[in-house]
Design a protein around this motif. Structure first.
Motif, short mmCIF file in Angstrom:
data_model
loop_
_atom_site.label_atom_id
_atom_site.label_comp_id
_atom_site.label_asym_id
_atom_site.label_seq_id
_atom_site.Cartn_x
_atom_site.Cartn_y
_atom_site.Cartn_z
N GLY A 1 0.81 -1.21 0.00
CA GLY A 1 0.00 0.00 0.00
C GLY A 1 0.84 1.26 0.00
O GLY A 1 2.03 1.25 0.32
N LYS B 1 -1.45 4.03 6.16
CA LYS B 1 -1.93 3.82 4.79
C LYS B 1 -3.42 4.18 4.74
O LYS B 1 -4.19 3.79 5.63
CB LYS B 1 -1.75 2.36 4.38
N ASN C 1 -4.11 5.80 -1.78
CA ASN C 1 -4.02 4.62 -2.62
C ASN C 1 -4.91 4.69 -3.85
O ASN C 1 -4.45 4.48 -4.97
CB ASN C 1 -4.33 3.36 -1.80
N ILE D 1 -1.91 -1.57 -6.39
CA ILE D 1 -2.43 -0.59 -5.44
C ILE D 1 -3.92 -0.82 -5.19
O ILE D 1 -4.38 -0.81 -4.05
CB ILE D 1 -2.19 0.85 -5.96
N ASN E 1 -5.77 -1.79 -1.61
CA ASN E 1 -6.83 -0.95 -1.07
C ASN E 1 -8.11 -1.77 -0.84
O ASN E 1 -8.75 -1.68 0.22
CB ASN E 1 -7.11 0.19 -2.06
#
Length: 360
Positions: free
Chosen positions: A143, A154, A159, A185, A189
């Protein structure tokens, strides 16, 4: 369609968006700095106020909205001057401590490049993208970090826009590594910050250093950027799982965050959160473009735009507040005004697509 709904559909939303664009420049533009003031009236600015760099990326975005809609060469000049002034104000660089701020700037500059063909925007985007990639690390299995001095925090705001950027860069440049970034990514997420039961998107993990997810932070913004990333990945891969993820989150967003009777989005306040609804509207419009009629996002956009125009705007100034059904009380923040402008530009997009469909 009832009479009121027909009136909303037939309203001249491009003209209304133009009024809001003029209001933005009239009330917020600072000729000395070349960028917008963060308050109107400007006297409310205090020397210790934060410089909200990412708000100005959205100024660029709404200028691109207007340019794409009108093709007015004066707007192309404004985009160029604003981007250069923003870089100068930020210390002669677009780079920044906050990764999500850089992502928003890169997304706006990429749109400016695609709209105008001016190479300086593309050069800046690639410089930003190189720096943004340093956000990825092994805390919580990967992330993108939110900022450079807090690498173990994060969140969706760092993201999902990065996934959108990577997917759009792949679409433009066809570099396989960009697509790999977008997928990696997005999947992080989805695995860490999306409710597997509903599709609702949470904000972040480990904000306080305790490893916890902010389950109670279900902002409009997070829904918008995650479903936007799903739309972009579907566009470049045609894999149904990305469409399904985007549509599921959009449905969850409407069910959880819109008023069930009016479809109005909530008042999320001022400062950064003042921008959140406008960002959701931007990516709702992208979802409707890709999957017309699949989710009632068109109805959400037009219902909110109608409320803003008929209840929430001060028509003498064309200023708005954080609630789209209540008149603004001075001072008005740039973030809040930008959200309202994005809503009116979104309604203009809905009307343009509706007119195009009728002509086909």
């Amino acid at each position: 369609m009832d009479i009121s709904a027909e009136a909303v559909t037939k309203a001249d939303w491009p003209a209304r968006a133009d009024e809001a664009q003029r209001s933005l420049k009239k009330h917020f533009y600072n000729e000395k700095t070349g960028i917008m003031n963060q308050w109107f009236p400007r006297e409310y600015f205090r020397p210790d106020d934060n410089f909200y760099y990412w708000w100005h990326a959205h100024v660029l975005d709404v200028l691109v909205d207007a340019y794409e809609r009108t093709h007015d060469p004066e707007l192309a000049l404004q985009i160029r001057e604003y981007s250069r002034s923003l870089r100068a104000y930020n210390g002669g660089t677009f780079l920044h401590n906050y990764y999500d701020d850089m992502e928003w700037t890169a997304l706006a500059l990429l749109r400016a490049f695609q709209a105008t063909g001016e190479e300086e925007y593309k050069t800046a985007v690639l410089e930003l993208w190189t720096d943004i990639q340093t956000a990825w690390n092994d805390h919580f299995g990967g992330g993108m970090s939110w900022k450079k001095d807090q690498l173990d925090y994060k969140n969706t705001p760092a993201n999902a826009p990065a996934a959108i950027l990577a997917a759009r860069l792949y679409s433009l440049l066809r570099n396989p590594e960009d697509l790999e970034w977008a997928v990696r990514i997005f999947e992080w997420n989805q695995a860490h910050l999306v409710d597997p039961g509903s599709g609702l998107v949470w904000d972040g993990i480990n904000r306080l250093g305790d490893g916890r997810v902010d389950y109670d932070w279900a902002f409009t913004y997070c829904q918008g950027v995650f479903l936007g990333a799903g739309v972009e990945l579907y566009r470049v891969t045609r894999e149904q799982k990305y469409a399904d993820a985007a549509l599921r989150t959009a449905g969850a967003c409407i069910n959880r965050l819109c008023d069930p009777d009016t479809l109005l989005l909530p008042d999320e306040g001022i400062d950064d959160t003042g921008l959140f609804k406008g960002i959701l509207i931007r990516y709702f419009a992208q979802l409707e473009k890709q999957f017309p009629g699949a989710i009632p996002v068109r109805e959400v956009i037009l219902a909110n735009a109608d409320a803003l125009w008929n209840k929430g705007l001060d028509h003498r100034s064309v200023l708005c507040g954080p609630s789209w059904e209540l008149k603004p009380i001075l001072p008005v923040q740039l973030s809040v005004q930008l959200s309202g402008l994005m809503l009116l530009e979104g309604a203009a997009v809905m009307q343009r697509r509706s007119t195009s469909s009728e002509l086909e």
